[in-house]
Design an enzyme around this catalytic site. Structure first.
Site, PDB file in Angstrom:
ATOM      1  N   LYS A   1       0.836  -1.215   0.000  1.00  0.00           N
ATOM      2  CA  LYS A   1       0.000   0.000   0.000  1.00  0.00           C
ATOM      3  C   LYS A   1       0.869   1.263   0.000  1.00  0.00           C
ATOM      4  O   LYS A   1       0.671   2.160  -0.801  1.00  0.00           O
ATOM      5  CB  LYS A   1      -0.934   0.009   1.224  1.00  0.00           C
ATOM      6  CG  LYS A   1      -1.839  -1.197   1.329  1.00  0.00           C
ATOM      7  CD  LYS A   1      -2.751  -1.133   2.544  1.00  0.00           C
ATOM      8  CE  LYS A   1      -2.043  -1.220   3.885  1.00  0.00           C
ATOM      9  NZ  LYS A   1      -1.376  -2.518   4.148  1.00  0.00           N
TER      10      LYS A   1
ATOM     11  N   ARG B   1      -9.581   0.797   9.067  1.00  0.00           N
ATOM     12  CA  ARG B   1      -9.237  -0.603   9.328  1.00  0.00           C
ATOM     13  C   ARG B   1     -10.300  -1.327  10.136  1.00  0.00           C
ATOM     14  O   ARG B   1     -10.138  -2.524  10.413  1.00  0.00           O
ATOM     15  CB  ARG B   1      -7.945  -0.658  10.143  1.00  0.00           C
ATOM     16  CG  ARG B   1      -6.685  -0.681   9.324  1.00  0.00           C
ATOM     17  CD  ARG B   1      -5.542  -0.433  10.278  1.00  0.00           C
ATOM     18  NE  ARG B   1      -4.452  -1.332  10.062  1.00  0.00           N
ATOM     19  CZ  ARG B   1      -3.330  -0.955   9.446  1.00  0.00           C
ATOM     20  NH1 ARG B   1      -3.211   0.240   8.943  1.00  0.00           N
ATOM     21  NH2 ARG B   1      -2.340  -1.805   9.345  1.00  0.00           N
TER      22      ARG B   1
ATOM     23  N   ARG C   1      11.652  -5.875   4.344  1.00  0.00           N
ATOM     24  CA  ARG C   1      11.447  -4.419   4.273  1.00  0.00           C
ATOM     25  C   ARG C   1      12.507  -3.661   5.085  1.00  0.00           C
ATOM     26  O   ARG C   1      12.857  -4.040   6.198  1.00  0.00           O
ATOM     27  CB  ARG C   1      10.068  -4.053   4.814  1.00  0.00           C
ATOM     28  CG  ARG C   1       9.899  -2.532   4.946  1.00  0.00           C
ATOM     29  CD  ARG C   1       8.502  -2.067   5.172  1.00  0.00           C
ATOM     30  NE  ARG C   1       7.765  -2.887   6.101  1.00  0.00           N
ATOM     31  CZ  ARG C   1       6.445  -2.978   6.104  1.00  0.00           C
ATOM     32  NH1 ARG C   1       5.735  -2.308   5.237  1.00  0.00           N
ATOM     33  NH2 ARG C   1       5.846  -3.744   6.988  1.00  0.00           N
TER      34      ARG C   1
ATOM     35  N   ARG D   1      11.572  -2.097  10.658  1.00  0.00           N
ATOM     36  CA  ARG D   1      10.535  -1.657  11.598  1.00  0.00           C
ATOM     37  C   ARG D   1      10.425  -2.633  12.762  1.00  0.00           C
ATOM     38  O   ARG D   1      10.475  -3.843  12.560  1.00  0.00           O
ATOM     39  CB  ARG D   1       9.171  -1.584  10.869  1.00  0.00           C
ATOM     40  CG  ARG D   1       8.938  -0.232  10.235  1.00  0.00           C
ATOM     41  CD  ARG D   1       7.718  -0.163   9.374  1.00  0.00           C
ATOM     42  NE  ARG D   1       6.536  -0.849   9.834  1.00  0.00           N
ATOM     43  CZ  ARG D   1       5.379  -0.867   9.178  1.00  0.00           C
ATOM     44  NH1 ARG D   1       5.271  -0.234   8.019  1.00  0.00           N
ATOM     45  NH2 ARG D   1       4.340  -1.518   9.645  1.00  0.00           N
TER      46      ARG D   1
ATOM     47  N   ARG E   1      -0.398  -9.157  13.178  1.00  0.00           N
ATOM     48  CA  ARG E   1      -0.936  -8.133  12.262  1.00  0.00           C
ATOM     49  C   ARG E   1      -1.782  -8.775  11.163  1.00  0.00           C
ATOM     50  O   ARG E   1      -2.839  -8.253  10.797  1.00  0.00           O
ATOM     51  CB  ARG E   1       0.208  -7.311  11.657  1.00  0.00           C
ATOM     52  CG  ARG E   1       0.768  -6.293  12.642  1.00  0.00           C
ATOM     53  CD  ARG E   1       2.130  -5.772  12.245  1.00  0.00           C
ATOM     54  NE  ARG E   1       2.171  -5.206  10.931  1.00  0.00           N
ATOM     55  CZ  ARG E   1       3.285  -5.099  10.196  1.00  0.00           C
ATOM     56  NH1 ARG E   1       4.429  -5.529  10.668  1.00  0.00           N
ATOM     57  NH2 ARG E   1       3.234  -4.573   9.002  1.00  0.00           N
TER      58      ARG E   1
HETATM   59  P1  AP5 Z   1       4.824  -1.663   1.840  1.00  0.00           P
HETATM   60  O1  AP5 Z   1       4.502  -0.748   0.717  1.00  0.00           O
HETATM   61  O2  AP5 Z   1       5.585  -1.095   3.005  1.00  0.00           O
HETATM   62  O3  AP5 Z   1       3.524  -2.446   2.301  1.00  0.00           O
HETATM   63  P2  AP5 Z   1       2.230  -1.967   3.104  1.00  0.00           P
HETATM   64  O4  AP5 Z   1       1.037  -2.591   2.488  1.00  0.00           O
HETATM   65  O5  AP5 Z   1       2.249  -0.460   3.224  1.00  0.00           O
HETATM   66  O6  AP5 Z   1       2.520  -2.718   4.432  1.00  0.00           O
HETATM   67  P3  AP5 Z   1       2.557  -2.304   5.964  1.00  0.00           P
HETATM   68  O7  AP5 Z   1       3.178  -3.453   6.673  1.00  0.00           O
HETATM   69  O8  AP5 Z   1       3.171  -0.946   6.167  1.00  0.00           O
HETATM   70  O9  AP5 Z   1       1.065  -2.242   6.260  1.00  0.00           O
HETATM   71  P4  AP5 Z   1       0.436  -2.313   7.599  1.00  0.00           P
HETATM   72  O10 AP5 Z   1      -0.966  -2.053   7.209  1.00  0.00           O
HETATM   73  O11 AP5 Z   1       0.680  -3.499   8.423  1.00  0.00           O
HETATM   74  O12 AP5 Z   1       1.235  -1.189   8.436  1.00  0.00           O
HETATM   75  P5  AP5 Z   1       0.930   0.329   8.819  1.00  0.00           P
HETATM   76  O13 AP5 Z   1       2.168   1.083   8.736  1.00  0.00           O
HETATM   77  O14 AP5 Z   1      -0.280   0.816   8.080  1.00  0.00           O
HETATM   78  O15 AP5 Z   1       5.646  -2.904   1.208  1.00  0.00           O
HETATM   79  C1  AP5 Z   1       6.144  -3.935   2.037  1.00  0.00           C
HETATM   80  C2  AP5 Z   1       7.526  -4.393   1.499  1.00  0.00           C
HETATM   81  O16 AP5 Z   1       7.358  -4.999   0.230  1.00  0.00           O
HETATM   82  C3  AP5 Z   1       8.534  -3.260   1.305  1.00  0.00           C
HETATM   83  O17 AP5 Z   1       9.809  -3.737   1.652  1.00  0.00           O
HETATM   84  C4  AP5 Z   1       8.470  -2.959  -0.194  1.00  0.00           C
HETATM   85  O18 AP5 Z   1       9.723  -2.500  -0.680  1.00  0.00           O
HETATM   86  C5  AP5 Z   1       8.115  -4.330  -0.762  1.00  0.00           C
HETATM   87  N1  AP5 Z   1       7.225  -4.239  -1.924  1.00  0.00           N
HETATM   88  C6  AP5 Z   1       6.110  -3.471  -2.011  1.00  0.00           C
HETATM   89  N2  AP5 Z   1       5.506  -3.641  -3.200  1.00  0.00           N
HETATM   90  C7  AP5 Z   1       6.259  -4.540  -3.869  1.00  0.00           C
HETATM   91  C8  AP5 Z   1       6.154  -5.143  -5.152  1.00  0.00           C
HETATM   92  N3  AP5 Z   1       5.131  -4.824  -5.981  1.00  0.00           N
HETATM   93  N4  AP5 Z   1       7.083  -6.050  -5.534  1.00  0.00           N
HETATM   94  C9  AP5 Z   1       8.099  -6.359  -4.707  1.00  0.00           C
HETATM   95  N5  AP5 Z   1       8.259  -5.840  -3.474  1.00  0.00           N
HETATM   96  C10 AP5 Z   1       7.345  -4.931  -3.046  1.00  0.00           C
HETATM   97  O19 AP5 Z   1       0.464   0.148  10.325  1.00  0.00           O
HETATM   98  C11 AP5 Z   1       1.380  -0.189  11.344  1.00  0.00           C
HETATM   99  C12 AP5 Z   1       0.658  -0.231  12.690  1.00  0.00           C
HETATM  100  O20 AP5 Z   1       0.122   1.075  12.997  1.00  0.00           O
HETATM  101  C13 AP5 Z   1      -0.558  -1.176  12.761  1.00  0.00           C
HETATM  102  O21 AP5 Z   1      -0.161  -2.500  13.074  1.00  0.00           O
HETATM  103  C14 AP5 Z   1      -1.388  -0.507  13.878  1.00  0.00           C
HETATM  104  O22 AP5 Z   1      -0.864  -0.799  15.132  1.00  0.00           O
HETATM  105  C15 AP5 Z   1      -1.174   0.969  13.605  1.00  0.00           C
HETATM  106  N6  AP5 Z   1      -2.178   1.528  12.689  1.00  0.00           N
HETATM  107  C16 AP5 Z   1      -1.949   2.081  11.466  1.00  0.00           C
HETATM  108  N7  AP5 Z   1      -3.095   2.503  10.918  1.00  0.00           N
HETATM  109  C17 AP5 Z   1      -4.078   2.195  11.788  1.00  0.00           C
HETATM  110  C18 AP5 Z   1      -5.490   2.355  11.779  1.00  0.00           C
HETATM  111  N8  AP5 Z   1      -6.130   2.908  10.741  1.00  0.00           N
HETATM  112  N9  AP5 Z   1      -6.179   1.909  12.842  1.00  0.00           N
HETATM  113  C19 AP5 Z   1      -5.582   1.360  13.905  1.00  0.00           C
HETATM  114  N10 AP5 Z   1      -4.247   1.169  13.998  1.00  0.00           N
HETATM  115  C20 AP5 Z   1      -3.507   1.591  12.941  1.00  0.00           C
END
Ligand code: AP5
Length: 217
Positions: free
Chosen positions: A14, A89, A128, A161, A172
Site C-alpha cells: 500500500k 481498518r 522491508r 521496523r 498483524r
Molecule cells: P509496503 O509498501 O511497506 O507495504 P504496506 O502494504 O504499506 O505494508 P505495511 O506493513 O506498512 O502495512 P500495515 O498495514 O501493516 O502497516 P501500517 O504502517 O499501516 O511494502 C512492504 C515491502 O514490500 C517493502 O519492503 C516494499 O519494498 C516491498 N514491496 C512493495 N511492493 C512490492 C512489489 N510490488 N514487488 C516487490 N516488493 C514490493 O500500520 C502499522 C501499525 O500502525 C498497525 O499495526 C497498527 O498498530 C497501527 N495503525 C496504522 N493505521 C491504523 C489504523 N487505521 N487503525 C488502527 N491502527 C492503525
C-alpha cells in the site's frame, strides 16, 4: 474533494504504491501508519498512547485514528484529492470516515483492494527496510538501496521496523483478517471496490489504479 483508499493486508504494498501514485497524480498520500510512527518518534501524546498497540501489532483505538486523520485534513484545508493508506481498518473507522467526509461535503469515491498471496506478503515484510530520516521504503531483495543501509533519496540510515518481527507480523495478519477484511464486503456492496492484482511490480499496480482514476475525469 476527491477521496480514495488503498486497502490490503500488511505487506501488500500500500505504502509503496501510494508513494508512486502521489508522484504522478494529484492524490495526497495519507498513511495512518506513517503518522503514528512519526508521533512515536516525536514522543507526542498520540505517540505515547499508540506505541504499545503498534509494538504488539494490535490496532490503535478508533477515536485516536479518527482524530488524527480529521486534524490532518483540516490542517490542509480539506480540499483537493486524498488517498488513504492503512485507514480505515475497522467498521467504526469506516463509518467515522463517511461522517467526516460528509462534514466536508465530500464522499469516498473509490476503494482499491491490493490482492497479494500470503507467502508474498510475508517475504515482502521480512525484507522491508525503511529510511529513518525520510520514511522511504525499500526491500533487501526486491528494491535494495544502492549502498546497503543508506537511503538513496536522502542518505539517511535504513532500519527494520520493530513491528516487522515474526510474532508481531503473525498478529498483524490475524488482526487484518478479524477486523479489516469485513470492509471489503462493505465497499463491494456499495459498488466502489476495485480489486487489483498487486503481486507484480509496484509500477504495474500503480498503472492499474491510475487507469481507473483517469477514467473518472
Ligand atoms: P509496503 O509498501 O511497506 O507495504 P504496506 O502494504 O504499506 O505494508 P505495511 O506493513 O506498512 O502495512 P500495515 O498495514 O501493516 O502497516 P501500517 O504502517 O499501516 O511494502 C512492504 C515491502 O514490500 C517493502 O519492503 C516494499 O519494498 C516491498 N514491496 C512493495 N511492493 C512490492 C512489489 N510490488 N514487488 C516487490 N516488493 C514490493 O500500520 C502499522 C501499525 O500502525 C498497525 O499495526 C497498527 O498498530 C497501527 N495503525 C496504522 N493505521 C491504523 C489504523 N487505521 N487503525 C488502527 N491502527 C492503525
Amino acid at each position: 474533494m476527491k477521496t480514495i483508499l488503498l486497502l490490503g493486508a500488511p505487506g501488500a504494498g500500500k505504502g509503496t504504491v501510494a508513494a508512486r501514485l502521489a508522484a504522478t497524480t494529484p492524490y495526497r498520500h495519507v498513511s495512518t501508519g506513517d503518522m503514528l510512527r512519526e508521533a512515536v518518534k516525536a514522543g507526542s501524546p498520540v505517540g505515547l498512547e499508540a506505541r504499545a498497540f503498534m509494538e504488539r501489532g494490535d490496532l490503535v483505538p478508533d477515536e485516536v485514528i479518527l482524530r488524527i486523520v480529521r486534524e490532518r485534513i483540516e490542517r490542509e484545508g480539506a480540499s483537493g484529492a486524498y488517498m488513504f493508506d492503512g485507514f480505515p481498518r475497522t467498521r467504526a473507522q469506516a463509518d467515522g470516515l463517511d461522517a467526516m467526509l460528509a462534514s466536508f461535503g465530500a464522499k469516498l469515491n473509490g476503494v482499491f483492494l491490493l490482492v497479494v498471496p500470503r507467502e508474498v506478503l510475508i517475504s515482502r515484510i521480512a525484507g522491508r527496510r525503511v529510511c529513518r530520516q525520510c520514511g522511504a521504503v525499500y526491500h533487501v531483495v526486491n528494491m535494495p538501496t544502492r549502498v546497503e543501509g543508506v537511503c538513496d533519496r536522502c542518505g539517511g540510515p535504513t532500519y527494520q521496523r520493530p513491528d516487522d518481527n515474526e510474532a508481531t507480523v503473525a498478529n498483524r495478519l490475524d488482526v487484518y483478517e478479524r477486523q479489516t477484511r469485513e470492509l471489503i464486503d462493505l465497499y463491494r456492496a456499495r459498488g466502489i471496490l476495485h480489486e487489483v492484482d498487486a503481486a507484480g511490480s509496484p509500477e504495474a499496480t500503480r498503472d492499474r489504479i491510475a487507469q481507473v482514476l483517469a477514467a473518472w475525469v
